[in-house]
Design a protein around this motif. Structure first.
Motif, mmCIF file in Angstrom:
data_model
loop_
_atom_site.group_PDB
_atom_site.id
_atom_site.type_symbol
_atom_site.label_atom_id
_atom_site.label_comp_id
_atom_site.label_asym_id
_atom_site.label_seq_id
_atom_site.Cartn_x
_atom_site.Cartn_y
_atom_site.Cartn_z
ATOM 1 N N ALA A 59 0.855 -1.191 0.000
ATOM 2 C CA ALA A 59 0.000 0.000 0.000
ATOM 3 C C ALA A 59 0.891 1.240 0.000
ATOM 4 N N GLN A 75 -11.055 -2.236 -5.515
ATOM 5 C CA GLN A 75 -9.680 -2.052 -5.024
ATOM 6 C C GLN A 75 -9.269 -3.196 -4.100
ATOM 7 N N ILE A 80 -5.000 3.914 0.955
ATOM 8 C CA ILE A 80 -4.811 2.466 0.760
ATOM 9 C C ILE A 80 -4.419 1.805 2.086
#
Ligand code: C5P
Length: 193
Positions: free
Chosen positions: A6, A90, A107
């Protein structure tokens, strides 16, 4: 193998460059999540319906990289229903077999709090504006104002504001070459694999 990297941070900090390089180095898939919000902003009409109906062709438009598209993206990104419509895609991407790198603003904090590696890539507003200006040209002070405006909107919104995850590793690229920044990120991922 399921493995998520991330990468979060403000505009033009180097997230995309680092994300692409890390993905290439380890053979992971890469998703630039900013493109999703840019595509929603560029579609026009009701942004919630645009987010729910997003198709791959929407991500291939060649006008998504402009300053105007970035501003439109950051406006639609503040709408909770728009963000909610993009979560599942996602998360599926992040946990697909073979490893994944996602870069964006939320994220490590919202989309993949369980990511194996979390990076927060940043740089001073002046350095980021200069980099963006090299790409888009025009008046550098206008680019700097745009960068600061987008930072303020992304950090100040209520839903999924831009901030480092508590366990993110900071990479400040202000005084780093691309190779140095990539090498640091690659080393952090290699240590967790
Ligand atoms: O990264 P990029 O500049 O393409 O992102 C455009 C805008 O999309 C950001 O300014 C931000 O408002 C929004 N965005 C977001 N969450 C993400 C990625 C992008 O809110 N994960």
């Amino acid at each position: 193998m399921i493995f998520t990297v991330a990468i979060d941070g403000p505009a033009a900090a180097g997230k995309g460059t680092i994300g692409r390089a890390v993905a290439a180095r380890f053979g992971f898939a890469h998703l630039d999540t900013g493109l999703l919000y840019r595509a929603v902003g560029a579609k026009g009409g009701d942004p919630v319906l645009a987010a729910r109906g997003l198709v791959p062709a929407d991500l291939a438009r060649d006008d998504l990289r402009t300053l105007v598209a970035g501003q439109a993206a950051s406006r639609v990104a503040a709408i909770p229903e728009v963000r909610a419509a993009l979560v599942d895609f996602q998360r599926r991407f992040a946990r697909a077999k073979g490893g994944a790198v996602l870069d964006g603003r939320d994220i490590g904090t919202v989309i993949c709090p369980e990511a194996e590696v979390k990076l927060y890539v940043t740089a001073s507003a002046e350095v980021r504006a200069h980099r963006r200006w090299l790409e888009v040209g025009g008046d550098v002070s206008v680019v700097l104002a745009e960068v600061k405006e987008r930072d303020a909107r992304d950090m100040g919104r209520t839903d999924a504001p831009l901030r480092p995850a508590i366990d993110a590793v900071m990479i400040d690229t202000s005084a780093m070459s691309v190779d140095e920044a990539v090498a640091q990120a690659v080393a952090l991922v290699a240590a967790k694999l």
